[in-house]
Design an enzyme around this catalytic site. Structure first.
Site, PDB file in Angstrom:
ATOM      1  N   GLN A  60       3.928   5.407   3.405  1.00 54.24           N
ATOM      2  CA  GLN A  60       2.488   6.160   3.283  1.00 54.24           C
ATOM      3  C   GLN A  60       1.650   5.620   2.047  1.00 54.24           C
ATOM      4  O   GLN A  60       0.490   5.525   1.935  1.00 54.24           O
ATOM      5  CB  GLN A  60       2.778   7.740   3.289  1.00 54.24           C
ATOM      6  CG  GLN A  60       1.205   8.388   3.290  1.00 54.24           C
ATOM      7  CD  GLN A  60       1.537   9.971   3.220  1.00 54.24           C
ATOM      8  OE1 GLN A  60       2.020  10.464   2.138  1.00 54.24           O
ATOM      9  NE2 GLN A  60       1.558  10.436   4.505  1.00 54.24           N
ATOM     10  N   GLU A 119     -30.505 -10.526  -8.427  1.00 55.75           N
ATOM     11  CA  GLU A 119     -29.113 -10.658  -8.901  1.00 55.75           C
ATOM     12  C   GLU A 119     -28.357  -9.373  -8.574  1.00 55.75           C
ATOM     13  O   GLU A 119     -27.346  -9.668  -7.968  1.00 55.75           O
ATOM     14  CB  GLU A 119     -29.373 -11.170 -10.306  1.00 55.75           C
ATOM     15  CG  GLU A 119     -28.950 -12.335 -10.585  1.00 55.75           C
ATOM     16  CD  GLU A 119     -28.287 -12.606 -12.143  1.00 55.75           C
ATOM     17  OE1 GLU A 119     -27.325 -11.922 -12.318  1.00 55.75           O
ATOM     18  OE2 GLU A 119     -28.928 -13.541 -12.818  1.00 55.75           O
ATOM     19  N   ARG A 140       5.974  -8.021   5.256  1.00 54.73           N
ATOM     20  CA  ARG A 140       6.696  -7.912   4.117  1.00 54.73           C
ATOM     21  C   ARG A 140       7.893  -6.636   4.505  1.00 54.73           C
ATOM     22  O   ARG A 140       7.222  -5.449   4.630  1.00 54.73           O
ATOM     23  CB  ARG A 140       6.137  -7.692   2.844  1.00 54.73           C
ATOM     24  CG  ARG A 140       7.007  -7.178   1.810  1.00 54.73           C
ATOM     25  CD  ARG A 140       7.956  -8.031   1.256  1.00 54.73           C
ATOM     26  NE  ARG A 140       8.490  -7.846   0.082  1.00 54.73           N
ATOM     27  CZ  ARG A 140       9.570  -8.650  -0.550  1.00 54.73           C
ATOM     28  NH1 ARG A 140      10.372  -9.467   0.196  1.00 54.73           N
ATOM     29  NH2 ARG A 140      10.121  -7.998  -1.830  1.00 54.73           N
TER      30      ARG A 140
END
Length: 407
Positions: free
Chosen positions: A297, A260, A286
């Protein structure tokens, strides 16, 4: 369709033999097929959860060889090695936004099916594995209890032997796949207070009298994975259904956790990669103040940090998978992989929401969905605090007590 790749298949970059190159090409093609399948058949998360739809998807995943990927071909599996299996699960997580479904596949395979592979008798393997690999049947691992999560050696569920059978009584909580499971691996105390050798694992059919499943939980994340409580009231289980041997339950559990903590979390790598890709596309498109926000930045550095978190987590998981393929008993690599992937998933989810602004908090968006699905990753398969305890113990720190680490 069942993919067949041997245990010597190596998807790592350091394999420069012809065989290694062929195996890498085969694995890459398989991942492309799985990703295409996930996009085509495993779209948005069904909400509310629909058992019939879940089982329809499960059968399709079985047909792709996903629910039995690491099971030997002799028992109906695909015979993949852990490295290739992790790559396939990452492809599943990348192709489908239903991370809950991928989680259910992994819980079925690594927490329940692999214990039968590794600890079952030949009769048990031939009885249960083929249908569990084909998708005809679904498995669940019942270990966590209301009063025993991380402390798995404190289980209150009891199993008392009476002749050729055992009688099981107790309650399990947070059992993944319980609402749809046909087969359970149940951990119970056969020697209460017996420590590591006090637990025993049983394979229990879902229709066994005395076994009942409660209503499915309404969870914040992993909504495509059904989870519920399980009760055992005078549940009679044949002695032939003991997995391993009486007293071997903790060993069975430890083996499942190794699988797992390594392979299951590969699904999150795929989900993170999918959201990172969409985030990069978003910040390129955007615009604010007349320029794409990706040119700022503060934004670009955040995307770089997201990339670093993902790639670092992938390297740790791949190293853990290589160790598992070699039969390593190392506990540190799986614990580090689990820590790195789960923390990276939460961080990338938060960053993806932030970079989308108000769009990031709209319900159903890929960023907020990743974040909700990532939150449980720091808890299941042993909490991240338990992983740190395990690592510290391996370094000779923090005393000698061996914690459990339940799901």
């Amino acid at each position: 369709m069942t993919f067949v790749f041997g245990a010597d298949a190596d998807t790592s970059a350091d394999s420069d033999t012809d065989t290694g190159a062929d195996a890498q090409a085969d694995a890459a093609e398989m991942c492309r097929m799985v990703e295409a399948f996930a996009r085509r058949e495993l779209g948005d998360v069904p909400d509310p959860f629909a058992p019939a739809e879940f089982r329809r998807r499960w059968l399709l995943a079985g047909g792709q060889g996903l629910v039995g990927s690491v099971v030997p071909t002799a028992y109906g599996g695909s015979g993949l090695d852990p490295v290739t299996a992790a790559a396939v699960l990452e492809a599943l997580g990348h192709g489908s936004p239903d991370t809950g479904f991928a989680f259910s596949v992994a819980a079925h395979l690594f927490a329940t099916v692999m214990p039968i592979v590794e600890f079952g008798t030949e009769e048990q393997k031939r009885r249960w594995l083929p249908a569990l690999c084909s998708g005809e049947r679904i498995a669940a691992h019942a270990i966590t209890e209301p009063e025993a999560g991380s402390d798995t050696l404190a289980l209150r569920t009891r199993a008392v032997r009476e002749g050729d059978h055992y009688v099981l009584d107790g309650a399990k909580a947070f059992t993944t796949n319980a609402p749809v499971a046909d087969v359970f691996v149940v951990q119970a105390a056969t020697a209460p207070g017996g420590g590591f050798f006090g637990l025993t694992a049983f394979v229990v059919e879902a229709d066994t009298p005395g076994l009942t499943v409660g209503p499915a939980y309404d969870k914040v994340g992993l909504r495509g994975s059904p989870t519920a409580d399980v009760r055992l009231d005078g549940c009679v289980v044949p002695a032939s259904h003991v997995l391993g041997a009486e007293g071997a339950g903790a060993s069975v559990f430890a083996g499942s956790m190794k699988w797992e903590r390594t392979c299951l979390f590969a699904a999150y790598l795929g989900a993170m990669r999918r959201v990172l890709d969409s985030t990069v596309a978003h910040v390129k498109e955007r615009e604010q103040f007349g320029v794409p926000i990706g040119g700022f930045q503060a934004v670009s550095h955040r995307v770089v940090d997201m990339t670093l978190a993902l790639e670092s987590a992938r390297l740790l998981l791949r190293e853990a998978a290589r160790g598992l393929a070699r039969g390593s008993e190392d506990e540190v690599a799986p614990a580090l992989a689990k820590l790195a992937v789960s923390e990276a998933a939460v961080r990338i989810g938060l960053d993806a929401v932030q970079l989308r602004g108000a769009l990031g908090v709209l319900s159903g968006g890929d960023a907020e969905t990743l974040l909700r699905d990532a939150l449980p990753a720091r808890i299941f398969s042993g909490t991240n605090e338990i992983q740190k305890n395990n690592i510290a113990r391996a370094l000779g720190l923090g005393g000698n007590r061996r914690p459990g680490g339940g799901r």
